[in-house]
Design an enzyme around this catalytic site. Sequence first.
Site, PDB file in Angstrom:
ATOM      1  N   LYS A 181      40.225  25.967  36.869  1.00 57.98           N
ATOM      2  CA  LYS A 181      39.446  27.194  36.978  1.00 57.98           C
ATOM      3  C   LYS A 181      40.016  28.407  37.217  1.00 57.98           C
ATOM      4  CE  LYS A 181      38.227  29.995  40.542  1.00 57.98           C
ATOM      5  NZ  LYS A 181      38.149  31.159  39.872  1.00 57.98           N
ATOM      6  N   GLY A 234      47.784  32.577  44.198  1.00 58.68           N
ATOM      7  CA  GLY A 234      46.832  33.849  44.418  1.00 58.68           C
ATOM      8  C   GLY A 234      47.363  34.261  45.826  1.00 58.68           C
ATOM      9  N   SER A 235      46.204  34.980  46.398  1.00 62.18           N
ATOM     10  CA  SER A 235      46.827  35.634  47.575  1.00 62.18           C
ATOM     11  C   SER A 235      47.023  34.983  48.799  1.00 62.18           C
ATOM     12  CB  SER A 235      45.823  36.832  47.976  1.00 62.18           C
ATOM     13  OG  SER A 235      44.559  36.241  48.248  1.00 62.18           O
ATOM     14  N   ASN A 236      47.783  35.225  49.385  1.00 59.74           N
ATOM     15  CA  ASN A 236      47.991  34.592  50.793  1.00 59.74           C
ATOM     16  C   ASN A 236      46.786  34.284  51.592  1.00 59.74           C
ATOM     17  OD1 ASN A 236      48.800  34.997  53.790  1.00 59.74           O
ATOM     18  ND2 ASN A 236      50.756  34.622  52.739  1.00 59.74           N
ATOM     19  N   GLY A 239      44.766  31.491  49.765  1.00 61.57           N
ATOM     20  CA  GLY A 239      45.870  30.357  49.995  1.00 61.57           C
ATOM     21  C   GLY A 239      45.719  29.726  51.190  1.00 61.57           C
ATOM     22  N   GLU A 256      51.306  29.103  45.683  1.00 62.05           N
ATOM     23  CA  GLU A 256      52.146  29.980  45.343  1.00 62.05           C
ATOM     24  C   GLU A 256      51.513  31.562  45.498  1.00 62.05           C
ATOM     25  OE1 GLU A 256      55.403  29.735  44.241  1.00 62.05           O
ATOM     26  OE2 GLU A 256      55.377  27.723  43.850  1.00 62.05           O
ATOM     27  N   CYS A 290      53.614  38.951  41.188  1.00 64.35           N
ATOM     28  CA  CYS A 290      54.020  38.575  42.508  1.00 64.35           C
ATOM     29  C   CYS A 290      55.461  38.885  42.905  1.00 64.35           C
ATOM     30  CB  CYS A 290      53.761  36.936  42.562  1.00 64.35           C
ATOM     31  SG  CYS A 290      54.441  36.088  41.359  1.00 64.35           S
ATOM     32  N   GLU A 391      51.775  43.450  51.060  1.00 66.82           N
ATOM     33  CA  GLU A 391      51.814  43.324  49.610  1.00 66.82           C
ATOM     34  C   GLU A 391      50.715  44.296  49.412  1.00 66.82           C
ATOM     35  OE1 GLU A 391      49.842  39.914  47.553  1.00 66.82           O
ATOM     36  OE2 GLU A 391      51.922  39.880  46.344  1.00 66.82           O
TER      37      GLU A 391
END
Length: 500
Positions: A181, A234-236, A239, A256, A290, A391
């Site tokens: 996806k 992807g983003s924290n 995640g 990650e 990233c 970030e």
Amino acid sequence: MARRHQAMSVRLKNFINGQWVDPEGGRYREDVDPANGAVLAEVPASTAADAGRAIAAAAEAFSAWRQVPGPKRGELLFEAGRLLQARKSALAEKMTREMGKVLLETAGDVQEGIDMAFYMAGEGRRSFGYTTPSELPDKFAMAMRDPIGVAGIITPWNFPMAIPTWKIFPALVAGNTVVFKPATEAPYLAYELVSILQEAGFPPGVVNLVFGSGTEVGEVLLTDPRVALISFTGSNQTGRHVAAVAGAGLKRVSLELGGKNAIIVLDDADLDLAVEGILWSAYGTTGQRCTACSRLIVQEGVYDRLRDRLVERIGQLRLGHGLAPGTDVGPLINRAAVEKVQQYVAWGREEGARLEIGGGMPTDPELGTGHFYLPTLFSEVGSNMRIAQEEIFGPVLSMIRVKTLSEAVAVNNQVAYGLSSSLFTANVNAAFRAIRDLATGIVYINAGTTGAEIHLPFGGTRGTGNGHREAGTAALDFFAEWKAVYVDYSGRLQRAQIDT
Ligand code: NAD
């Protein structure tokens, strides 16, 4: 920028069980060039039903695929690498249209996929286990790798070729099947990649592609019990959700996530080199990597000189469409990203940082239809300010002043992320002390924070992930299950650990 680069308006399909199929609900969304708003493609807005069909196909294909010899699986990947290589420039051009980064960088993104294909093709012959002496006589002991099952692959938009290949290629060579996806903002490159895998000869059901949102399609991958593992970048924030939901089903989950990466510049550094490294790391991909450098930790003896050199060079960076010759910095991915950057710039000013250059949208009417933001530099930034902690994922760099290497390392380590760090120095002792003490998954000496090579482990500490690594042989540790095998050829029942 006018809409002159507009080229490829087509309707994409999902790829399920070896067939290109329309989404069951018949809904589509637009794939748009962030530099000028041109519509590139209509993309399925798939539903849980589409995801379920793809998972069923992958689960069905697994029993045969896991028995295909590793070297044969590797040969298919080699062919995929060859096709990627042949189409590198066309793919790079499409990627620039789709997500905005300049052509030089999108070509590099495709090259990572090529490198990963050839590297993982070789792993088909190298998926080593080991033998070890048994504690008992006439007994043989070995450890070998087994495929796991269906791998759910969920990716972001900023490396639309590299990141999917970092996940899908090791998954496949290790004998797993895949449901992929991709990010909603970068579907076209996912379509191209899966077309190449089809052409390379992967059997039906081994690779499946479902376009759609995280909440509709991604969520099904997290919860469906037929999916054994999830590889997510992807983003924290997303995640954490992925870890919680997939973890509840005891899936193996690799995360990650974000970064807040720093370059440290000591007084003895080669400043010319440092300036080049900083510009490339902070403003390449418009700061949307990233591993992008968003903090610059500078020893006091060189701080003012470095700031002045940077201001001069940042002022010369040229914004534009990533396909236009001479462009240094492309657009951000969408309007929301521009607003986020703008918000951080406002917070930086409120908290007392000094805006040296940038800090707004360009006034050039040529850029008016795209999501552009001026490369921005703050000086006199406190290490606890929001712009130094969170970030931003945009072209904003924060300069922090320090007295010593120890202070620089402490500042580097005091953020919630731990992906990449870098040190510019001519002092070998300082370099090795920093290598020992920088708490990040990647450390560069006399280079910027970006530029990972695919045969080394990639990933970060703390909020950047959950301890897994991508790339290199480390990737195979995630995509394979260890199996311990004991063969007793003594002809009698021998009992380990039992006193006789
Ligand atoms: P994102 O978290 O918004 O989305 C990533 C993917 O997750 C997308 O495919 C999205 O559709 C999907 N998703 C969203 N909600 C979901 C849900 N509920 N269930 C399942 N899937 C869901 O991230 P993004 O904006 O696409 O990417 C930018 C982020 O990625 C940044 O934080 C960046 O640092 C990070 N990133 C990390 C690395 C790394 O290797 N560490 C590499 C590139 C990007």
